[in-house]
Write a protein that holds these residues in place. Structure first.
Motif, PDB file in Angstrom:
ATOM      1  N   PHE A   6       0.791  -1.311   0.046  1.00  0.00           N
ATOM      2  CA  PHE A   6      -0.040  -0.053  -0.146  1.00  0.00           C
ATOM      3  C   PHE A   6       0.853   1.254  -0.013  1.00  0.00           C
ATOM      4  O   PHE A   6       0.549   2.286  -0.587  1.00  0.00           O
ATOM      5  N   PHE A  24      -5.244  -3.301   7.215  1.00  0.00           N
ATOM      6  CA  PHE A  24      -5.008  -4.120   5.988  1.00  0.00           C
ATOM      7  C   PHE A  24      -3.412  -3.982   5.767  1.00  0.00           C
ATOM      8  O   PHE A  24      -3.003  -2.789   5.860  1.00  0.00           O
ATOM      9  N   GLU A  26      -1.466  -5.641   3.325  1.00  0.00           N
ATOM     10  CA  GLU A  26      -0.760  -5.373   2.011  1.00  0.00           C
ATOM     11  C   GLU A  26      -2.090  -5.692   1.165  1.00  0.00           C
ATOM     12  O   GLU A  26      -3.318  -6.316   1.572  1.00  0.00           O
ATOM     13  N   PRO A  27      -2.125  -5.015  -0.096  1.00  0.00           N
ATOM     14  CA  PRO A  27      -3.326  -5.242  -1.013  1.00  0.00           C
ATOM     15  C   PRO A  27      -3.478  -6.944  -1.286  1.00  0.00           C
ATOM     16  O   PRO A  27      -2.903  -7.855  -1.377  1.00  0.00           O
ATOM     17  N   SER A  28      -4.831  -7.247  -1.386  1.00  0.00           N
ATOM     18  CA  SER A  28      -5.306  -8.635  -1.691  1.00  0.00           C
ATOM     19  C   SER A  28      -5.086  -8.648  -3.142  1.00  0.00           C
ATOM     20  O   SER A  28      -4.555  -7.657  -3.945  1.00  0.00           O
ATOM     21  N   GLN A  31      -6.765  -6.330  -5.381  1.00  0.00           N
ATOM     22  CA  GLN A  31      -6.380  -4.980  -5.369  1.00  0.00           C
ATOM     23  C   GLN A  31      -5.111  -4.453  -5.860  1.00  0.00           C
ATOM     24  O   GLN A  31      -4.880  -3.679  -6.377  1.00  0.00           O
ATOM     25  N   GLN A  49     -13.772 -13.488  -6.619  1.00  0.00           N
ATOM     26  CA  GLN A  49     -14.749 -14.034  -5.690  1.00  0.00           C
ATOM     27  C   GLN A  49     -15.199 -13.112  -4.618  1.00  0.00           C
ATOM     28  O   GLN A  49     -14.587 -12.189  -4.465  1.00  0.00           O
ATOM     29  N   THR A  50     -16.235 -13.542  -4.156  1.00  0.00           N
ATOM     30  CA  THR A  50     -16.604 -12.790  -2.764  1.00  0.00           C
ATOM     31  C   THR A  50     -15.700 -12.864  -1.676  1.00  0.00           C
ATOM     32  O   THR A  50     -14.890 -13.800  -1.642  1.00  0.00           O
ATOM     33  N   GLY A  51     -15.764 -11.588  -0.993  1.00  0.00           N
ATOM     34  CA  GLY A  51     -14.995 -11.630   0.027  1.00  0.00           C
ATOM     35  C   GLY A  51     -13.351 -11.419  -0.216  1.00  0.00           C
ATOM     36  O   GLY A  51     -12.441 -11.685   0.582  1.00  0.00           O
ATOM     37  N   THR A  52     -13.019 -10.933  -1.720  1.00  0.00           N
ATOM     38  CA  THR A  52     -11.474 -10.787  -2.024  1.00  0.00           C
ATOM     39  C   THR A  52     -10.983  -9.524  -1.830  1.00  0.00           C
ATOM     40  O   THR A  52      -9.981  -8.926  -2.242  1.00  0.00           O
ATOM     41  N   GLY A  53     -11.983  -8.603  -1.414  1.00  0.00           N
ATOM     42  CA  GLY A  53     -11.331  -7.114  -1.141  1.00  0.00           C
ATOM     43  C   GLY A  53     -11.887  -6.312  -2.305  1.00  0.00           C
ATOM     44  O   GLY A  53     -11.291  -5.223  -2.655  1.00  0.00           O
ATOM     45  N   LYS A  54     -12.882  -6.308  -3.126  1.00  0.00           N
ATOM     46  CA  LYS A  54     -13.232  -5.657  -4.249  1.00  0.00           C
ATOM     47  C   LYS A  54     -13.534  -4.064  -4.123  1.00  0.00           C
ATOM     48  O   LYS A  54     -13.391  -3.341  -4.735  1.00  0.00           O
ATOM     49  N   THR A  55     -14.193  -3.975  -2.939  1.00  0.00           N
ATOM     50  CA  THR A  55     -14.685  -2.786  -2.446  1.00  0.00           C
ATOM     51  C   THR A  55     -13.632  -1.895  -2.500  1.00  0.00           C
ATOM     52  O   THR A  55     -13.601  -0.394  -2.885  1.00  0.00           O
ATOM     53  N   GLU A  91     -17.470   1.361   4.038  1.00  0.00           N
ATOM     54  CA  GLU A  91     -16.095   0.996   3.755  1.00  0.00           C
ATOM     55  C   GLU A  91     -15.600   2.249   3.010  1.00  0.00           C
ATOM     56  O   GLU A  91     -14.241   2.644   3.719  1.00  0.00           O
ATOM     57  N   ASN A 251      -6.907 -11.626   9.898  1.00  0.00           N
ATOM     58  CA  ASN A 251      -6.869 -10.729   8.464  1.00  0.00           C
ATOM     59  C   ASN A 251      -6.151  -9.566   8.770  1.00  0.00           C
ATOM     60  O   ASN A 251      -5.942  -8.947   7.729  1.00  0.00           O
ATOM     61  N   GLN A 322      -8.883 -13.592   2.828  1.00  0.00           N
ATOM     62  CA  GLN A 322      -9.226 -12.944   1.612  1.00  0.00           C
ATOM     63  C   GLN A 322      -9.393 -13.865   0.397  1.00  0.00           C
ATOM     64  O   GLN A 322     -10.266 -13.420  -0.410  1.00  0.00           O
TER      65      GLN A 322
END
Ligand code: ADP
Ligand code: MG
Length: 527
Positions: A6, A24, A26-28, A31, A49-55, A91, A251, A322
Motif C-alpha cells: 500500500f 490491512f 497488504e493489498p489482496s 487490489q 470471488q466474494t470476500g476478496t476485497g473488491k470494495t 467502507e 486478517n 481474503q
C-alpha cells in the motif's frame, strides 16, 4: 501473493493512513492488480470471488481521484442491493476518514426520497446507489452527472440477474463520454462481457485465477461462531485438543493484537506476528515458537510466510482469508513433513458462501463441527488428569504424600472425598464455580447495577444501618457511600452493594463479624 505494498501506491497519505487504521497489511490480489490501472485512469473489468476485497479495490482509487473543493458529483457506484450500497458506503467512509471534506451518500429504494434529495442538494462527491433509485433521482434532476469522472458497477453479475440492465445502460448513457468505467463481478457471463464491450474503452481485464494447489493430509473443519464468541470458542478448542503448537490466522494486524491480548489474559502462552514488527522482533517470536516457549502463534498472512515449523498440529482461521489461495497457504502450516494436521475455520453468517468457494477451489470438504460445550472441555481435562494420576501412582514414591493424607483420614475425612477435592482443585473447578455463582447476582431484586445481599443478623441482634456500612466499608475498603439501600428486619437484613464489588464483599464478609457477631452473607434470592 502480492509484491506491491500500500505504501508504494501513488495515493494520498491520508488514505494510506486510513488503510493502516483498518489493519490491512497488504493489498489482496485483486487490489494489487486493479488499483494501479484504475489510478492510471484506465477502464477496468475485474473478476474475483466474494470476500476478496473488491470494495477497496475500487474504493481506494476512486476516493483518491475526488477533488474535495469541487462540490459536484464526481463518482457513481452502482450496487445491486440496499445492503450492499450501505456496506460499500461504510467502507468508503472508513477509507476517507483522514481525507477531509469528502462527502458520500447511499441512495436506495425504501428510504424516503426527500431526505436523499436534501442530502444531495448539500453537495455529494460519491453516490453509492441501486440502479432503480439512481434512475429516480436522474428523472427528478436531483442527480447530475456533468462532473462525473468515474462510474463503478459493483457485483455487475448480480445487477444483471436482477434485471437492472436497462437501467444501468440508461444511467451510463447519461454520463460524460470521457468518464472512466470500472466493472467488478464474481462471474463473467456473456451479458457482462457485452456490457463491457459496449461501454468500456480498451478495458484492462483482470481475472484472479489460482494455481491448483494440492493439500496434504489435513482434516478440515468449520464452526459457526459469532465474532464476539470467537475467543471463547478458540479457548475451548485449544483446551480440548491441547495442541503442542498451533497457529491462528487473522486478517488484520489489529485482530492479531486483540487475539494475542485476549489469549494471554486467559493464561495461554501466545504471541503475535505481523508486518508492523521489526525483523528482529519477528525472529524473537519465531524462536520462542520453535522452542515451544510460546505454544500459540497468532499471525497475519504476510507475517506467516516465513513460518517453517514442522510440528504445528493445528491451524485456526480466526477469520476466513481474503483469498482461497491464502487458505491453502494457511492450512499448509500444519500437516507438514508427513504429519497429520488439523485446520479449524470460524465462519459467521454469509461467510458460508466463501467457504463453499474454498471447498470448490481446494476440491476438498470442510466438515461442520458443533461448538464444544464447557462440559466437553471439562470432560477432556479431567480424563487427561485421571490418566496422569494413574501414571503417578504407577511410578510410586508417594510415601511422604500418603503421610499427609493420613492426617486427614485421622480427622475422619474419607479418602474418596479427599481425592475428589484434590481433583476439583487441580482441574480449576473451584475457579469455574466462582464465575458461575455470578449468575446469582442477576436476580437479587436490587436496583440496576447493584446486588442485594442477605445477612443473617437483624434488629434482634442490635444491628443498625451504620453497623452494616461500617463493617463492610471497614473490612473491604469499599467507600461507605457506594453501599446502597439497607433493610433491617428482626432476624435478618438486606444490603445492596455495587455489582462489581459483590463477590469481594461476600468473600471478605463471609464468616466475618458485625458487632462481634459472626455473620452469614449471600446474594438475596428474589424469586
Ligand atoms: P468483496 O467485495 O470482494 O466480496 P469486500 O470488499 O467486501 O469483498 O472485502 C471483504 C472483507 O475484507 C472486508 O471486511 C474488508 O474490509 C476486508 N479487506 C479488504 N481488503 C483487505 C486487505 N487488503 N487486507 C485485509 N482485509 C481486507
Ligand atoms: Mg463486494
Amino acid at each position: 501473493m502480492g509484491k506491491i505494498k500500500f505504501e508504494d501506491l501513488p495515493i494520498s497519505q491520508e488514505i494510506k493512513k486510513a488503510i493502516g487504521d483498518m489493519g490491512f497489511e497488504e493489498p489482496s490480489p485483486i487490489q494489487e492488480k486493479a488499483i494501479p490501472f484504475i489510478l492510471e485512469g484506465k477502464d477496468v473489468t475485474g473478476q474475483a470471488q466474494t470476500g476478496t476485497g473488491k470494495t477497496a479495490a475500487f474504493g481506494i482509487p476512486s476516493l483518491d481521484s475526488i477533488d474535495p473543493k469541487n462540490d459536484k458529483l464526481q463518482a457513481l457506484i452502482l450496487c445491486p442491493t440496499r445492503e450492499l450500497a450501505i456496506q460499500v458506503t461504510e467502507e468508503l467512509n472508513k477509507l476517507a476518514r483522514y481525507k477531509k471534506g469528502i462527502s458520500t451518500l447511499a441512495v436506495y429504494g425504501g428510504q424516503p426520497i426527500d431526505r436523499q434529495i436534501k442530502a444531495l442538494k448539500r453537495g455529494v462527491h460519491i453516490v453509492i446507489g441501486t440502479p432503480g433509485r439512481v434512475m429516480d433521482h436522474m428523472r427528478r434532476k436531483t442527480l447530475k452527472f456533468d462532473d462525473v469522472k468515474m462510474v463503478i458497477l459493483d457485483e455487475a453479475d448480480e445487477m444483471l440477474d436482477m434485471g437492472f440492465r436497462e437501467d444501468i445502460e440508461t444511467i451510463i448513457e447519461d454520463m460524460p463520454k470521457n468518464k472512466q468505467m470500472i466493472l467488478f463481478s464474481a462471474t463473467m457471463p456473456k451479458p457482462i462481457i457485452d456490457l463491457s464491450k459496449k461501454y468500456q474503452k480498451n478495458p484492462q481485464m483482470i481475472k484472479i485465477t489460482h494455481k491448483q494447489l494440492t493439500l496434504p493430509s489435513i482434516e478440515q473443519k468449520y464452526l459457526e461462531v459469532k465474532e464476539g464468541s470467537k475467543i471463547e470458542v478458540l479457548s475451548r478448542l485449544i483446551d480440548i485438543h491441547n495442541p503442542k503448537l498451533s497457529v491462528i490466522f487473522c486478517n488484520t494486524k489489529k485482530k492479531v493484537d486483540d487475539v494475542v491480548a485476549a489469549l494471554q489474559s486467559r493464561g495461554y502462552f501466545a504471541d503475535g506476528l505481523h508486518g508492523d514488527m521489526k525483523q528482529i522482533q519477528r525472529d524473537r517470536v519465531m524462536n520462542k515458537f520453535r522452542n515451544g516457549v510460546i505454544e500459540i502463534l497468532v499471525a497475519t498472512d504476510v507475517a506467516a510466510r516465513g513460518i517453517d515449523v514442522d510440528d504445528v498440529e493445528f491451524v485456526f482461521n480466526y477469520d476466513l482469508p481474503q483469498d482461497e489461495e491464502y487458505y491453502v497457504h494457511r492450512i499448509g502450516r500444519t500437516g507438514r513433513a508427513g504429519r497429520e494436521g488439523k485446520a479449524y475455520s470460524f465462519i459467521s453468517g454469509k461467510e458460508i458462501r466463501k467457504l463453499k468457494d474454498i471447498e470448490r477451489y481446494t476440491k476438498s470438504k470442510v466438515k461442520r463441527e458443533e461448538i464444544p460445550s464447557l462440559d466437553d472441555v471439562e470432560e477432556v481435562k479431567i480424563s487427561a488428569f485421571l490418566e496422569k494420576i494413574k501414571s503417578v501412582i504407577d511410578e510410586g514414591h508417594l510415601g511422604k504424600y500418603i503421610d499427609y493424607i493420613d492426617r486427614l483420614l485421622d480427622e475422619d475425612y474419607v479418602s474418596i472425598d479427599i481425592a475428589a477435592a484434590l481433583l476439583k482443585i487441580a482441574t480449576g473447578e473451584e475457579k469455574k464455580t466462582e464465575i458461575e455463582t455470578h449468575h446469582e447476582f442477576d436476580n437479587t431484586g436490587a436496583e440496576s447495577g447493584m446486588v442485594r445481599l442477605f445477612i443473617n443478623l437483624g434488629r434482634n441482634h442490635q444491628i443498625r444501618e451504620k453497623d452494616i456500612i461500617g463493617a463492610i466499608a471497614g473490612e473491604t475498603g469499599i467507600k461507605g457511600k457506594l453501599i446502597g439501600k439497607i433493610d433491617i428486619y428482626d432476624k435478618f437484613s438486606f444490603v445492596e452493594v455495587p455489582k462489581d464489588c459483590a463477590s469481594q464483599v461476600i468473600s471478605v464478609m463471609k464468616n466475618n463479624t458485625i458487632k462481634g457477631k459472626k455473620i452469614n452473607i449471600e446474594p438475596a434470592n428474589s424469586r
